[in-house]
Design a protein around this motif. Structure first.
Motif, PDB file in Angstrom:
ATOM      1  N   LEU A 229       0.827  -1.205   0.000  1.00 23.19           N
ATOM      2  CA  LEU A 229       0.000   0.000   0.000  1.00 23.19           C
ATOM      3  C   LEU A 229       0.866   1.262   0.000  1.00 23.19           C
ATOM      4  CD1 LEU A 229      -2.827  -0.960   2.543  1.00 23.19           C
ATOM      5  CD2 LEU A 229      -3.054  -0.687   0.056  1.00 23.19           C
ATOM      6  N   GLU A 230       1.971   1.223   0.748  1.00 25.30           N
ATOM      7  CA  GLU A 230       2.881   2.369   0.776  1.00 25.30           C
ATOM      8  C   GLU A 230       3.479   2.621  -0.604  1.00 25.30           C
ATOM      9  OE1 GLU A 230       5.679   1.309   3.765  1.00 25.30           O
ATOM     10  OE2 GLU A 230       4.389   1.941   5.436  1.00 25.30           O
ATOM     11  N   LYS A 231       3.871   1.553  -1.284  1.00 22.16           N
ATOM     12  CA  LYS A 231       4.431   1.695  -2.629  1.00 22.16           C
ATOM     13  C   LYS A 231       3.392   2.248  -3.601  1.00 22.16           C
ATOM     14  CE  LYS A 231       7.871  -2.003  -2.214  1.00 22.16           C
ATOM     15  NZ  LYS A 231       8.311  -3.348  -2.718  1.00 22.16           N
ATOM     16  N   GLU A 232       2.169   1.740  -3.474  1.00 22.06           N
ATOM     17  CA  GLU A 232       1.115   2.208  -4.371  1.00 22.06           C
ATOM     18  C   GLU A 232       0.817   3.695  -4.137  1.00 22.06           C
ATOM     19  OE1 GLU A 232      -2.160  -0.359  -3.623  1.00 22.06           O
ATOM     20  OE2 GLU A 232      -1.227  -2.124  -4.591  1.00 22.06           O
ATOM     21  N   ALA A 233       0.797   4.099  -2.883  1.00 22.83           N
ATOM     22  CA  ALA A 233       0.535   5.502  -2.569  1.00 22.83           C
ATOM     23  C   ALA A 233       1.644   6.390  -3.117  1.00 22.83           C
ATOM     24  CB  ALA A 233       0.400   5.690  -1.058  1.00 22.83           C
ATOM     25  N   ALA A 234       2.884   5.940  -2.972  1.00 23.02           N
ATOM     26  CA  ALA A 234       4.022   6.708  -3.483  1.00 23.02           C
ATOM     27  C   ALA A 234       3.960   6.817  -5.005  1.00 23.02           C
ATOM     28  CB  ALA A 234       5.331   6.054  -3.046  1.00 23.02           C
ATOM     29  N   ALA A 235       3.629   5.713  -5.664  1.00 24.52           N
ATOM     30  CA  ALA A 235       3.553   5.717  -7.124  1.00 24.52           C
ATOM     31  C   ALA A 235       2.426   6.633  -7.609  1.00 24.52           C
ATOM     32  CB  ALA A 235       3.330   4.292  -7.635  1.00 24.52           C
ATOM     33  N   GLN A 236       1.305   6.606  -6.922  1.00 28.05           N
ATOM     34  CA  GLN A 236       0.193   7.471  -7.303  1.00 28.05           C
ATOM     35  C   GLN A 236       0.563   8.943  -7.144  1.00 28.05           C
ATOM     36  OE1 GLN A 236      -3.110   6.211  -4.904  1.00 28.05           O
ATOM     37  NE2 GLN A 236      -3.231   4.174  -5.866  1.00 28.05           N
ATOM     38  N   ALA A 237       1.253   9.268  -6.050  1.00 23.17           N
ATOM     39  CA  ALA A 237       1.661  10.651  -5.821  1.00 23.17           C
ATOM     40  C   ALA A 237       2.650  11.110  -6.887  1.00 23.17           C
ATOM     41  CB  ALA A 237       2.267  10.791  -4.428  1.00 23.17           C
ATOM     42  N   GLN A 238       3.599  10.236  -7.226  1.00 19.43           N
ATOM     43  CA  GLN A 238       4.590  10.588  -8.252  1.00 19.43           C
ATOM     44  C   GLN A 238       3.930  10.760  -9.621  1.00 19.43           C
ATOM     45  OE1 GLN A 238       7.534  11.568  -8.154  1.00 19.43           O
ATOM     46  NE2 GLN A 238       8.685  10.994  -9.996  1.00 19.43           N
ATOM     47  N   THR A 239       2.999   9.870  -9.930  1.00 18.77           N
ATOM     48  CA  THR A 239       2.300   9.965 -11.216  1.00 18.77           C
ATOM     49  C   THR A 239       1.500  11.261 -11.305  1.00 18.77           C
ATOM     50  OG1 THR A 239       2.147   7.551 -11.394  1.00 18.77           O
ATOM     51  CG2 THR A 239       0.608   8.854 -12.711  1.00 18.77           C
ATOM     52  N   ALA A 240       0.824  11.602 -10.210  1.00 25.94           N
ATOM     53  CA  ALA A 240       0.040  12.836 -10.198  1.00 25.94           C
ATOM     54  C   ALA A 240       0.939  14.051 -10.359  1.00 25.94           C
ATOM     55  CB  ALA A 240      -0.750  12.927  -8.893  1.00 25.94           C
ATOM     56  N   GLY A 245       2.916  18.175 -15.558  1.00 28.49           N
ATOM     57  CA  GLY A 245       3.839  18.712 -16.554  1.00 28.49           C
ATOM     58  C   GLY A 245       4.956  19.526 -15.947  1.00 28.49           C
ATOM     59  N   VAL A 246       5.187  19.355 -14.655  1.00 29.17           N
ATOM     60  CA  VAL A 246       6.174  20.169 -13.954  1.00 29.17           C
ATOM     61  C   VAL A 246       7.587  19.985 -14.504  1.00 29.17           C
ATOM     62  CG1 VAL A 246       6.585  18.423 -12.165  1.00 29.17           C
ATOM     63  CG2 VAL A 246       6.996  20.831 -11.656  1.00 29.17           C
ATOM     64  N   LEU A 247       7.868  18.804 -15.066  1.00 27.19           N
ATOM     65  CA  LEU A 247       9.234  18.538 -15.523  1.00 27.19           C
ATOM     66  C   LEU A 247       9.508  18.992 -16.952  1.00 27.19           C
ATOM     67  CD1 LEU A 247      10.150  15.011 -14.079  1.00 27.19           C
ATOM     68  CD2 LEU A 247      10.705  17.274 -13.184  1.00 27.19           C
ATOM     69  N   PRO A 321      20.177  19.036 -10.780  1.00 26.08           N
ATOM     70  CA  PRO A 321      20.752  18.040  -9.869  1.00 26.08           C
ATOM     71  C   PRO A 321      21.667  18.693  -8.833  1.00 26.08           C
ATOM     72  CG  PRO A 321      20.778  17.215 -12.107  1.00 26.08           C
ATOM     73  CD  PRO A 321      20.340  18.649 -12.207  1.00 26.08           C
ATOM     74  N   GLY A 322      21.502  18.275  -7.594  1.00 32.45           N
ATOM     75  CA  GLY A 322      22.251  18.856  -6.488  1.00 32.45           C
ATOM     76  C   GLY A 322      21.408  19.791  -5.649  1.00 32.45           C
ATOM     77  N   ASP A 323      20.351  20.361  -6.245  1.00 27.00           N
ATOM     78  CA  ASP A 323      19.438  21.197  -5.473  1.00 27.00           C
ATOM     79  C   ASP A 323      18.742  20.334  -4.415  1.00 27.00           C
ATOM     80  OD1 ASP A 323      20.081  23.406  -6.966  1.00 27.00           O
ATOM     81  OD2 ASP A 323      18.248  23.377  -8.181  1.00 27.00           O
ATOM     82  N   GLY A 341      13.315  13.683 -12.446  1.00 31.71           N
ATOM     83  CA  GLY A 341      12.202  13.561 -11.516  1.00 31.71           C
ATOM     84  C   GLY A 341      12.480  12.678 -10.327  1.00 31.71           C
ATOM     85  N   ARG A 342      13.754  12.426 -10.028  1.00 25.14           N
ATOM     86  CA  ARG A 342      14.122  11.519  -8.942  1.00 25.14           C
ATOM     87  C   ARG A 342      14.899  12.248  -7.857  1.00 25.14           C
ATOM     88  NH1 ARG A 342      11.792   6.687  -8.841  1.00 25.14           N
ATOM     89  NH2 ARG A 342      13.666   5.516  -8.328  1.00 25.14           N
ATOM     90  N   ILE A 343      14.844  11.693  -6.656  1.00 26.19           N
ATOM     91  CA  ILE A 343      15.596  12.210  -5.516  1.00 26.19           C
ATOM     92  C   ILE A 343      16.369  11.076  -4.859  1.00 26.19           C
ATOM     93  CG2 ILE A 343      14.041  14.131  -4.969  1.00 26.19           C
ATOM     94  CD1 ILE A 343      12.790  12.247  -2.797  1.00 26.19           C
ATOM     95  N   VAL A 344      17.365  11.437  -4.079  1.00 26.64           N
ATOM     96  CA  VAL A 344      18.010  10.499  -3.168  1.00 26.64           C
ATOM     97  C   VAL A 344      17.791  11.072  -1.773  1.00 26.64           C
ATOM     98  CG1 VAL A 344      20.277  11.630  -3.393  1.00 26.64           C
ATOM     99  CG2 VAL A 344      20.134   9.287  -2.532  1.00 26.64           C
ATOM    100  N   HIS A 345      17.369  10.213  -0.853  1.00 23.69           N
ATOM    101  CA  HIS A 345      17.103  10.707   0.501  1.00 23.69           C
ATOM    102  C   HIS A 345      17.180   9.572   1.516  1.00 23.69           C
ATOM    103  CE1 HIS A 345      12.510   9.709   0.874  1.00 23.69           C
ATOM    104  NE2 HIS A 345      13.079   8.888   0.011  1.00 23.69           N
TER     105      HIS A 345
END
Length: 381
Positions: A229-240, A245-247, A321-323, A341-345
């Motif tokens: 469920l956590e993965k699905e929620a994360a994927a839905q948020a990323q897709t939205a 068109g932010v990128l 990248p780096g921001d 569209g990716r982060i490392v954290h």
């Protein structure tokens, strides 16, 4: 057996649904929910029951979603407390350094005052040897007028030197009093800050313990479904987020320093999250970003909230990248943008440094540690 298991989960969900929302908004981890209102905590259900039989039926997803929401809230509150702890730790280091500096100034001032007192004593002894006679009397008693005049000149010089000596002693004593007052004030602040740090530490530990207890009420299959469920929620948020068109206008390239910071951060992938940690084996979210930029030769504030306050802000469409992307309305989480569209954290307790979608959490804004090198153009190499 299955009925007993469902009863245990039902009790846990009842506890989850009965509590009001925790004290800090949002969640510091993958969630598509808007920032929640503050909540209070309730004790979790006990654990320790045997493994479920294959016939156990999972509860409805809405019940596990309530558990997920509660866990997000607990870990978010832990993240807020972690930021408070880190801020208190930084202040403690600064205050301790200031106290050490003031102590050195007090020691130097005392040595100077001792030297001035020795000189004043020598001047007093010289005056005593001349009997302290006025110049007119010395002239009458002197058989050599020229000798008197020479001596009078020396007396005037001595008087001036004595006046300067007294002024130096007065200023030095005033400095010493000021240094002592400043040191006392710093010590008072240091003690208050230590108490704040201890309170934040207790809150972090309580929230993490409560989250762990809540997870312990779940059976293995339930934990697996919760993770899904956590993965699905994360994927839905990323897709939205991508769907806005932010990128489409994000095309900035990493600067030389930014590339070094990204290289450092991505090299830590797989290392465990630990609150308050700055490496080299474990990290919390701002520990990772601050150490990454330190490795790139650009020291930045230690906490996510101070990174948000002190570093230059840039628009999301201008990020490179780096921001650093700051999350949630209280700036309680930070990640490094690595491109595409990716982060490392470093997400939260129980997780490791990882790559994720930049839109998986509510974005507060973007900050740039090396803003002076230009807007989205690579630095000269």
């Amino acid at each position: 057996m299955g009925r007993g298991r469902r009863t245990v989960l039902a009790a846990a969900v009842t506890v989850v649904c009965a509590v009001t929302l925790l004290g800090a908004p949002g969640t510091a981890f993958a969630s598509v929910r808007p920032d929640p209102a503050p909540t209070s905590t309730a004790p979790a259900s006990p654990s320790g029951s045997p493994s479920p039989s294959p016939s156990v039926t999972l509860p409805p997803d809405k019940d596990l979603e309530a558990v997920r929401t509660k866990l997000d809230d607990l870990y978010h509150d832990a993240a807020v407390a972690t930021d408070a702890y880190n801020a208190a730790e930084e202040k403690t280091k600064k205050q301790s350094a200031e106290i050490a500096d003031l102590n050195e100034k007090i020691a130097d001032g005392q040595r100077k005052l001792d030297g001035l007192k020795d000189r004043a004593g020598a001047a007093a002894r010289d005056q005593y040897r001349t009997g302290g006679l006025p110049p007119q009397v010395q002239f009458m008693l002197s058989g050599d007028p020229q000798q008197f005049l020479d001596s009078a000149g020396l007396v005037i010089q001595g008087q001036r030197a004595t006046s300067g000596l007294i002024d130096d002693m007065t200023r030095t004593q005033q400095d010493l009093r000021q240094y002592a007052d400043d040191a006392a004030e710093r010590l008072k602040d240091l003690e208050a800050n230590r108490k704040a740090k201890a309170a934040a530490q207790k809150r972090v530990q309580e929230r993490i313990e409560e989250a762990e207890k809540l997870q312990d009420t779940l059976e293995k299959r339930q934990r697996e479904r919760l993770a899904q469920l956590e993965k699905e929620a994360a994927a839905q948020a990323q897709t939205a987020w991508l769907g806005t068109g932010v990128l489409k206008d994000v095309s900035g390239e990493a600067t030389e320093a930014g590339a070094k910071a990204v290289g450092f951060a991505t090299a830590q992938i797989g290392k465990p999250y630990e609150w308050g940690a700055e490496g080299p084996k474990t990290f919390d979210c701002s520990g990772l970003t601050s150490q990454a930029w330190a490795a790139a030769g650009r020291p930045i504030p230690r906490t996510s909230q101070e990174q948000w306050k002190q570093l230059p802000h840039v628009a999301v469409q201008d990020m490179r990248p780096g921001d650093l992307i700051i999350y949630f309305g209280d700036a309680s989480h930070v990640a490094m943008y690595v491109g595409d569209g990716r982060i490392v954290h470093a997400p939260r307790p129980g997780r490791t440094v990882t790559l994720a979608g930049a839109g998986e959490m509510p974005i507060l804004g973007v900050v740039r540690p090396d803003a002076e090198t230009g807007s989205g153009k690579p630095a000269t190499r």
